[in-house]
Write a protein that holds these residues in place. Sequence first.
Motif, mmCIF file in Angstrom:
data_model
loop_
_atom_site.group_PDB
_atom_site.id
_atom_site.type_symbol
_atom_site.label_atom_id
_atom_site.label_comp_id
_atom_site.label_asym_id
_atom_site.label_seq_id
_atom_site.Cartn_x
_atom_site.Cartn_y
_atom_site.Cartn_z
ATOM 1 N N THR A 39 0.855 -1.275 0.047
ATOM 2 C CA THR A 39 -0.104 0.056 0.134
ATOM 3 C C THR A 39 0.715 1.341 -0.020
ATOM 4 O O THR A 39 0.533 2.422 0.605
ATOM 5 C CB THR A 39 -1.004 0.019 1.367
ATOM 6 O OG1 THR A 39 -0.269 -0.270 2.335
ATOM 7 C CG2 THR A 39 -1.862 -1.101 0.991
ATOM 8 N N VAL A 47 -2.620 8.682 -0.892
ATOM 9 C CA VAL A 47 -4.046 8.644 -0.565
ATOM 10 C C VAL A 47 -4.101 9.885 0.465
ATOM 11 O O VAL A 47 -5.401 10.621 0.348
ATOM 12 C CB VAL A 47 -4.625 7.435 0.094
ATOM 13 C CG1 VAL A 47 -4.809 6.322 -0.969
ATOM 14 C CG2 VAL A 47 -3.736 6.847 1.073
ATOM 15 N N LEU A 50 -4.749 12.840 -1.992
ATOM 16 C CA LEU A 50 -5.795 12.682 -2.741
ATOM 17 C C LEU A 50 -7.044 12.857 -1.950
ATOM 18 O O LEU A 50 -8.119 13.348 -2.607
ATOM 19 C CB LEU A 50 -5.842 10.983 -3.187
ATOM 20 C CG LEU A 50 -4.907 10.736 -4.495
ATOM 21 C CD1 LEU A 50 -4.868 9.248 -4.498
ATOM 22 C CD2 LEU A 50 -5.006 11.493 -5.734
ATOM 23 N N ILE A 51 -7.156 12.620 -0.546
ATOM 24 C CA ILE A 51 -8.352 12.612 -0.156
ATOM 25 C C ILE A 51 -8.650 14.200 0.300
ATOM 26 O O ILE A 51 -9.859 14.852 0.390
ATOM 27 C CB ILE A 51 -8.363 11.947 1.491
ATOM 28 C CG1 ILE A 51 -9.740 11.962 2.004
ATOM 29 C CG2 ILE A 51 -7.436 12.677 2.322
ATOM 30 C CD1 ILE A 51 -10.729 11.164 1.555
ATOM 31 N N TRP A 62 -16.206 8.596 -2.835
ATOM 32 C CA TRP A 62 -14.712 8.692 -2.396
ATOM 33 C C TRP A 62 -14.310 7.375 -3.052
ATOM 34 O O TRP A 62 -13.549 7.574 -3.936
ATOM 35 C CB TRP A 62 -14.572 8.746 -0.885
ATOM 36 C CG TRP A 62 -13.058 8.287 -0.597
ATOM 37 C CD1 TRP A 62 -12.875 7.095 0.045
ATOM 38 C CD2 TRP A 62 -11.645 8.734 -1.148
ATOM 39 N NE1 TRP A 62 -11.548 6.712 0.136
ATOM 40 C CE2 TRP A 62 -10.831 7.775 -0.608
ATOM 41 C CE3 TRP A 62 -11.600 9.880 -1.894
ATOM 42 C CZ2 TRP A 62 -9.542 8.029 -0.895
ATOM 43 C CZ3 TRP A 62 -10.197 10.056 -2.076
ATOM 44 C CH2 TRP A 62 -9.139 9.117 -1.559
ATOM 45 N N TYR A 66 -11.896 7.674 -6.283
ATOM 46 C CA TYR A 66 -10.622 7.102 -6.141
ATOM 47 C C TYR A 66 -10.254 6.090 -7.243
ATOM 48 O O TYR A 66 -9.347 6.237 -7.911
ATOM 49 C CB TYR A 66 -10.381 6.548 -4.666
ATOM 50 C CG TYR A 66 -9.175 5.540 -4.577
ATOM 51 C CD1 TYR A 66 -7.722 6.301 -4.518
ATOM 52 C CD2 TYR A 66 -9.127 4.156 -4.593
ATOM 53 C CE1 TYR A 66 -6.859 5.556 -4.312
ATOM 54 C CE2 TYR A 66 -8.064 3.625 -4.740
ATOM 55 C CZ TYR A 66 -6.645 4.124 -4.444
ATOM 56 O OH TYR A 66 -5.675 3.343 -4.606
ATOM 57 N N TYR A 70 -7.201 5.274 -9.872
ATOM 58 C CA TYR A 70 -6.280 4.016 -9.663
ATOM 59 C C TYR A 70 -7.145 2.970 -9.633
ATOM 60 O O TYR A 70 -7.272 2.219 -8.813
ATOM 61 C CB TYR A 70 -5.722 4.130 -7.937
ATOM 62 C CG TYR A 70 -4.946 5.419 -8.098
ATOM 63 C CD1 TYR A 70 -3.340 5.152 -8.222
ATOM 64 C CD2 TYR A 70 -5.149 6.533 -7.774
ATOM 65 C CE1 TYR A 70 -2.328 6.196 -8.122
ATOM 66 C CE2 TYR A 70 -3.974 7.656 -7.509
ATOM 67 C CZ TYR A 70 -2.654 7.241 -8.059
ATOM 68 O OH TYR A 70 -1.772 8.276 -7.737
#
Length: 202
Positions: A39, A47, A50-51, A62, A66, A70
């Motif tokens: 991860t 991430v 990204l959030i 979300w 996302y 990806y």
Amino acid sequence: MELKIEIEEIRRLLEIEDIEFPKYATQILNLANQNAQATRPKVVGQVSELIKEFPGKTLQEWEEWYLERYPDSINEATKKILKMLDSFKETIDRIDEDMIKKWVKDLVVVKTFIGLRFQEAVLKRVAREFGLNYRPSMPKDEKKGIDGYIGNVPVSLKPITYKHKEMLAEKIDIDIIYYEKQKNGLKVSIPAELEGKLLKTP
């Protein structure tokens, strides 16, 4: 006033379904993930950043947002972890009582001793680097802040964090060798001034 909100309660507050895993499963999966680096950003993206860019409100939004960016990340991470778990299984089949006993002895006896005596190892290694002898300090030396001698040069051994302190409670007038504990040993730093002295030491 202070409040502590645990992750389970956060899930409930956000009305996110809790996932039940068998006992020890999450610990094993976390370990496999760490080893597989499944991860990491190169696999699943950054991430945490990204959030911040995510314009929606709900978990479903979300997830869709996302996965548009990806689409293969979850499957790729899953495969990496699964491969690591297969490696774990092979190793577990090789672990027996004798191996466990060796591991426990190394942890309890050997590593404890190394933790107490690593300073001597540093003195010996630095002395060898300069082709000199070494000797640990005597009680009378320790009162002066001396941890040992390399050749005839008295030295003190300090953690690297000591170097960055703005105000030191003690004043040490002797040369300091700095060390930093790392995952598989120590990183040792020898200041240029001390290096010069050791090079000149007969």
